[in-house]
Design a protein around this motif. Structure first.
Motif, PDB file in Angstrom:
ATOM      1  N   THR A  50       0.825  -1.201   0.000  1.00  0.00           N
ATOM      2  CA  THR A  50       0.000   0.000   0.000  1.00  0.00           C
ATOM      3  C   THR A  50       0.859   1.250   0.000  1.00  0.00           C
ATOM      4  OG1 THR A  50      -1.766  -1.186   1.148  1.00  0.00           O
ATOM      5  CG2 THR A  50      -1.850   1.214   1.230  1.00  0.00           C
ATOM      6  N   MET A  51       2.021   1.203   0.643  1.00  0.00           N
ATOM      7  CA  MET A  51       2.940   2.340   0.592  1.00  0.00           C
ATOM      8  C   MET A  51       3.394   2.586  -0.842  1.00  0.00           C
ATOM      9  SD  MET A  51       3.222   3.475   3.739  1.00  0.00           S
ATOM     10  CE  MET A  51       4.815   4.234   4.076  1.00  0.00           C
ATOM     11  N   GLU A  52       3.596   1.518  -1.606  1.00  0.00           N
ATOM     12  CA  GLU A  52       3.955   1.677  -3.016  1.00  0.00           C
ATOM     13  C   GLU A  52       2.802   2.305  -3.797  1.00  0.00           C
ATOM     14  OE1 GLU A  52       7.031  -2.155  -3.190  1.00  0.00           O
ATOM     15  OE2 GLU A  52       5.175  -2.191  -4.355  1.00  0.00           O
ATOM     16  N   VAL A  53       1.584   1.892  -3.489  1.00  0.00           N
ATOM     17  CA  VAL A  53       0.412   2.490  -4.137  1.00  0.00           C
ATOM     18  C   VAL A  53       0.329   3.975  -3.807  1.00  0.00           C
ATOM     19  CG1 VAL A  53      -2.114   2.485  -4.230  1.00  0.00           C
ATOM     20  CG2 VAL A  53      -0.864   0.314  -4.183  1.00  0.00           C
ATOM     21  N   PHE A  54       0.535   4.320  -2.548  1.00  0.00           N
ATOM     22  CA  PHE A  54       0.466   5.719  -2.137  1.00  0.00           C
ATOM     23  C   PHE A  54       1.588   6.541  -2.768  1.00  0.00           C
ATOM     24  CE2 PHE A  54      -2.068   4.945   2.037  1.00  0.00           C
ATOM     25  CZ  PHE A  54      -3.234   4.886   1.296  1.00  0.00           C
ATOM     26  N   ASP A  55       2.738   5.915  -3.011  1.00  0.00           N
ATOM     27  CA  ASP A  55       3.812   6.583  -3.747  1.00  0.00           C
ATOM     28  C   ASP A  55       3.288   7.007  -5.115  1.00  0.00           C
ATOM     29  OD1 ASP A  55       6.100   7.355  -5.111  1.00  0.00           O
ATOM     30  OD2 ASP A  55       7.292   5.639  -4.513  1.00  0.00           O
ATOM     31  N   ASP A  56       2.643   6.094  -5.817  1.00  0.00           N
ATOM     32  CA  ASP A  56       2.119   6.396  -7.149  1.00  0.00           C
ATOM     33  C   ASP A  56       1.011   7.437  -7.109  1.00  0.00           C
ATOM     34  OD1 ASP A  56       1.753   6.151  -9.945  1.00  0.00           O
ATOM     35  OD2 ASP A  56       0.148   4.703  -9.634  1.00  0.00           O
ATOM     36  N   LEU A  57       0.167   7.397  -6.096  1.00  0.00           N
ATOM     37  CA  LEU A  57      -0.960   8.330  -6.012  1.00  0.00           C
ATOM     38  C   LEU A  57      -0.563   9.717  -5.522  1.00  0.00           C
ATOM     39  CD1 LEU A  57      -3.814   6.053  -4.593  1.00  0.00           C
ATOM     40  CD2 LEU A  57      -3.338   6.642  -6.975  1.00  0.00           C
ATOM     41  N   GLY A  58       0.700   9.876  -5.118  1.00  0.00           N
ATOM     42  CA  GLY A  58       1.190  11.199  -4.750  1.00  0.00           C
ATOM     43  C   GLY A  58       0.960  11.603  -3.316  1.00  0.00           C
ATOM     44  N   VAL A  59       0.780  10.628  -2.408  1.00  0.00           N
ATOM     45  CA  VAL A  59       0.528  10.971  -1.004  1.00  0.00           C
ATOM     46  C   VAL A  59       1.572  10.372  -0.061  1.00  0.00           C
ATOM     47  CG1 VAL A  59      -1.952  11.236  -1.366  1.00  0.00           C
ATOM     48  CG2 VAL A  59      -1.049   9.009  -0.669  1.00  0.00           C
ATOM     49  N   LEU A  60       2.589   9.722  -0.595  1.00  0.00           N
ATOM     50  CA  LEU A  60       3.509   8.987   0.278  1.00  0.00           C
ATOM     51  C   LEU A  60       4.245   9.909   1.243  1.00  0.00           C
ATOM     52  CD1 LEU A  60       4.753   6.288   1.075  1.00  0.00           C
ATOM     53  CD2 LEU A  60       6.550   6.701  -0.608  1.00  0.00           C
ATOM     54  N   ASP A  61       4.717  11.046   0.786  1.00  0.00           N
ATOM     55  CA  ASP A  61       5.468  11.940   1.682  1.00  0.00           C
ATOM     56  C   ASP A  61       4.597  12.359   2.864  1.00  0.00           C
ATOM     57  OD1 ASP A  61       7.679  11.763   0.069  1.00  0.00           O
ATOM     58  OD2 ASP A  61       7.388  13.707  -0.910  1.00  0.00           O
ATOM     59  N   ALA A  62       3.346  12.703   2.593  1.00  0.00           N
ATOM     60  CA  ALA A  62       2.452  13.110   3.679  1.00  0.00           C
ATOM     61  C   ALA A  62       2.167  11.947   4.618  1.00  0.00           C
ATOM     62  CB  ALA A  62       1.147  13.662   3.114  1.00  0.00           C
ATOM     63  N   ILE A  63       2.019  10.744   4.074  1.00  0.00           N
ATOM     64  CA  ILE A  63       1.772   9.565   4.897  1.00  0.00           C
ATOM     65  C   ILE A  63       2.980   9.273   5.782  1.00  0.00           C
ATOM     66  CG2 ILE A  63       1.582   7.046   4.772  1.00  0.00           C
ATOM     67  CD1 ILE A  63      -1.097   8.332   4.369  1.00  0.00           C
ATOM     68  N   ARG A  64       4.156   9.368   5.235  1.00  0.00           N
ATOM     69  CA  ARG A  64       5.355   9.095   6.031  1.00  0.00           C
ATOM     70  C   ARG A  64       5.529  10.142   7.126  1.00  0.00           C
ATOM     71  NH1 ARG A  64       8.675   5.121   4.241  1.00  0.00           N
ATOM     72  NH2 ARG A  64      10.473   5.993   5.303  1.00  0.00           N
ATOM     73  N   THR A  65       5.220  11.389   6.818  1.00  0.00           N
ATOM     74  CA  THR A  65       5.333  12.450   7.822  1.00  0.00           C
ATOM     75  C   THR A  65       4.325  12.240   8.948  1.00  0.00           C
ATOM     76  OG1 THR A  65       6.111  14.034   6.164  1.00  0.00           O
ATOM     77  CG2 THR A  65       5.166  14.943   8.188  1.00  0.00           C
ATOM     78  N   ALA A  66       3.151  11.738   8.615  1.00  0.00           N
ATOM     79  CA  ALA A  66       2.071  11.595   9.593  1.00  0.00           C
ATOM     80  C   ALA A  66       2.208  10.363  10.469  1.00  0.00           C
ATOM     81  CB  ALA A  66       0.725  11.548   8.881  1.00  0.00           C
ATOM     82  N   GLY A  67       3.048   9.397  10.088  1.00  0.00           N
ATOM     83  CA  GLY A  67       3.069   8.119  10.798  1.00  0.00           C
ATOM     84  C   GLY A  67       4.430   7.728  11.320  1.00  0.00           C
ATOM     85  N   GLY A  68       4.569   6.432  11.607  1.00  0.00           N
ATOM     86  CA  GLY A  68       5.824   5.901  12.130  1.00  0.00           C
ATOM     87  C   GLY A  68       5.781   4.388  12.136  1.00  0.00           C
ATOM     88  N   LEU A  69       6.915   3.781  12.451  1.00  0.00           N
ATOM     89  CA  LEU A  69       6.989   2.334  12.558  1.00  0.00           C
ATOM     90  C   LEU A  69       6.195   1.853  13.771  1.00  0.00           C
ATOM     91  CD1 LEU A  69      10.770   1.794  11.772  1.00  0.00           C
ATOM     92  CD2 LEU A  69       8.852   1.247  10.274  1.00  0.00           C
ATOM     93  N   TYR A  70       5.797   0.602  13.740  1.00  0.00           N
ATOM     94  CA  TYR A  70       5.091   0.019  14.882  1.00  0.00           C
ATOM     95  C   TYR A  70       6.023  -0.030  16.093  1.00  0.00           C
ATOM     96  CZ  TYR A  70       0.771  -1.521  12.647  1.00  0.00           C
ATOM     97  OH  TYR A  70      -0.467  -1.560  12.047  1.00  0.00           O
ATOM     98  N   PRO A  71       5.549   0.391  17.269  1.00  0.00           N
ATOM     99  CA  PRO A  71       6.398   0.325  18.461  1.00  0.00           C
ATOM    100  C   PRO A  71       6.518  -1.110  18.985  1.00  0.00           C
ATOM    101  CG  PRO A  71       4.219   1.128  19.043  1.00  0.00           C
ATOM    102  CD  PRO A  71       4.234   0.990  17.543  1.00  0.00           C
ATOM    103  N   VAL A  72       7.552  -1.337  19.749  1.00  0.00           N
ATOM    104  CA  VAL A  72       7.743  -2.636  20.399  1.00  0.00           C
ATOM    105  C   VAL A  72       6.672  -2.825  21.469  1.00  0.00           C
ATOM    106  CG1 VAL A  72       9.302  -4.004  21.834  1.00  0.00           C
ATOM    107  CG2 VAL A  72      10.208  -2.622  19.951  1.00  0.00           C
ATOM    108  N   GLY A  73       6.077  -4.017  21.497  1.00  0.00           N
ATOM    109  CA  GLY A  73       5.088  -4.312  22.515  1.00  0.00           C
ATOM    110  C   GLY A  73       5.745  -4.517  23.876  1.00  0.00           C
ATOM    111  N   MET A  74       5.149  -3.942  24.910  1.00  0.00           N
ATOM    112  CA  MET A  74       5.637  -4.097  26.283  1.00  0.00           C
ATOM    113  C   MET A  74       4.578  -4.835  27.096  1.00  0.00           C
ATOM    114  SD  MET A  74       8.037  -3.686  28.431  1.00  0.00           S
ATOM    115  CE  MET A  74       9.075  -2.607  27.427  1.00  0.00           C
ATOM    116  N   LEU A  75       4.948  -5.993  27.623  1.00  0.00           N
ATOM    117  CA  LEU A  75       4.024  -6.801  28.423  1.00  0.00           C
ATOM    118  C   LEU A  75       4.071  -6.350  29.876  1.00  0.00           C
ATOM    119  CD1 LEU A  75       4.902 -10.296  26.913  1.00  0.00           C
ATOM    120  CD2 LEU A  75       2.922  -8.862  26.375  1.00  0.00           C
ATOM    121  N   TRP A  76       2.889  -6.227  30.494  1.00  0.00           N
ATOM    122  CA  TRP A  76       2.759  -5.796  31.886  1.00  0.00           C
ATOM    123  C   TRP A  76       2.055  -6.865  32.707  1.00  0.00           C
ATOM    124  CZ3 TRP A  76       4.253  -0.979  33.941  1.00  0.00           C
ATOM    125  CH2 TRP A  76       4.693  -0.028  33.009  1.00  0.00           C
TER     126      TRP A  76
END
Length: 467
Positions: A50-76
């Protein structure tokens, strides 16, 4: 009102389709029953394809700026950190696959970005338009809204969600099963007492309890809260209800939840529409397939439905292709959706991990009626496969693919015809991921035709109205 394509639903599917049609010069009206875009974070995971699709549709830079990688899960457990959990195995980017890990963006933010791109291209969303009637004939589709307005379109697309009104009006059935009988609460909250570097997971701690997970949403001050309940319980969607769940299942005090921004509840299920088309009306996204959220496949499969359908509608409406081309939408996308439904369900039930298949980079259309492999000895990359990224004579292929055109790759010592006005030609040495040959890449980034010589290529292109 009249338009070429009526798109019912302004979720990620409808907005992505609106963008693709707008950049092809196809008049499209995107309508939404609600008075505003969906406000929740629900579909927050964007897979590499989907990131490749968004690259083609012209929104990838905005998507990357708005998001981030998944954080590591912390068990409690009992207020103590007891271990870490990684939802995905890390995969290093490569030249052929520059995006390898899921990217987290709240769904509401993804939709804002898609809407802004649609408006940049001259499109718009008409809010407060609830479809209550639909009929069609050989000339087009007539949709009636609750307000009494009527829109006439040459084609219509139902992107109006799992409870699709359009699907019901068409009389298309949906076959499915419960993935999990237990109700689940999902909410966007502001909360204190937890860091934003981890996805906080609280396993069941007592009789009648089930898990609680609280994930920071990048680019916001919010957390997404997910809690599962015993089968007979109806989740309380109020602020006080959410506070009680947090206090009962974690070490946090009720007042740690300072704000409830959105909440919903659901029972995970998997369902597939019996067909994705009825005459001039197509089903896309959740209107065609409903997933468990566990595999992170629903929104991604939906956006790729739109990406598959958009160029075909453009070919018929603007390039003079035969309308029979539109039959390939159901033939290509329904098997993919069925496979992704099975994958989502297996992930939900713990039968498989999130891995290569969930990234969706291996999806393709080798068995499609649009696929032609004419080489005597094909290599590992065949017609129907996703066209990987690479550098050819200093040109990045994803840059060459970007836009509503076809791309002809002439790799190695091969003869290539001069391209027409809608096909870009790239010549150069053959990257290892491709091997020598001619590769005609479809507007949606899949190899449609492959050959050792140009023989048969003009006839293949003629199917798509290349004029």
């Amino acid at each position: 009102m009249e338009t070429d394509v009526l798109v019912v639903g302004a979720g990620p599917t409808g907005l992505a389709l609106g963008i693709d049609l707008a950049r092809r010069g196809v008049a499209a009206l995107v309508v939404e029953r609600a008075e505003a875009l969906f406000p929740g974070s629900r579909g927050k995971g964007l897979q590499p394809r989907t990131m490749e699709v968004f690259d083609d549709l012209g929104v990838l830079d905005a998507i990357r700026t708005a998001g981030g990688l998944y954080p590591v899960g912390m068990l409690w457990q009992d207020g103590r950190r007891t271990g870490e959990y990684r939802m995905f195995d890390a995969v290093e980017p490569s030249e052929d696959a520059p995006y390898t890990e899921p990217w987290m963006v709240p769904q509401w933010r993804t939709q804002q970005i898609l809407r802004a791109r649609l408006e940049e291209l001259g499109g718009k969303v008409a809010f407060g338009r609830e479809v209550v009637g639909l009929d069609q004939d050989e000339g087009g589709v007539r949709a009636r809204f609750a307000s009494g307005e009527v829109v006439t379109a040459r084609y219509a697309v139902a992107a109006d969600g799992g409870r699709s009104t359009v699907r019901r009006l068409l009389g298309i059935g949906m076959t499915g099963e419960a993935v999990d009988p237990y109700p689940t609460l999902v909410a966007d909250v502001r909360i204190s007492g937890l860091d934003r570097d981890n996805w906080h997971i609280f396993p069941p701690g007592g009789a009648g309890d089930d898990y609680l997970a609280i994930c920071p949403l990048p680019g916001t001050e919010d957390f997404q809260l997910v809690a599962r309940f015993p089968e007979a319980t109806a989740p309380d969607l109020s602020l006080e209800g959410v506070r009680k769940v947090v206090a009962a299942r974690s070490h946090l005090a009720p007042e740690s939840v300072t704000e409830l921004r959105w909440a919903s509840d659901f029972r995970p299920r998997a369902a597939l529409a019996d067909r994705f088309r009825s005459g001039r009306v197509f089903l896309a996204g959740d209107a065609a397939h409903v997933h468990s959220p566990a595999g992170g496949q629903g929104l991604n499969t939906s956006v790729q439905d739109a990406y598959n359908l958009g160029w075909k509608l453009g070919a018929v409406l603007r390039d003079g292709a035969d309308a029979a081309l539109l039959g390939s939408y159901d033939e290509e996308r329904r098997p993919v959706a069925a496979d992704m439904l099975g994958l989502s369900t297996r992930v939900h039930r713990g039968e498989t991990r999130r891995g290569e298949a969930t990234r969706q980079l291996g999806l393709g259309y080798r068995d499609s009626p649009l696929t032609r492999e004419t080489r005597t000895h094909p290599g590992p990359l065949r017609a129907g496969d996703r066209a990987p990224d690479a550098r050819v004579a200093g040109i990045r292929l994803f840059d060459a693919f970007r836009g509503p055109h076809w791309t002809l790759l002439a790799l190695g010592d091969v003869e290539a015809p001069e391209p027409d006005g809608r096909t870009r030609l790239v010549r150069g040495p053959a990257p290892g991921t491709y091997g020598p040959g001619l590769y005609l890449v479809r507007p949606d980034g899949y190899v449609g035709w492959a050959g050792d010589t140009p023989a048969g290529l003009p006839d293949y292109l003629a199917r798509f109205g290349r004029r």
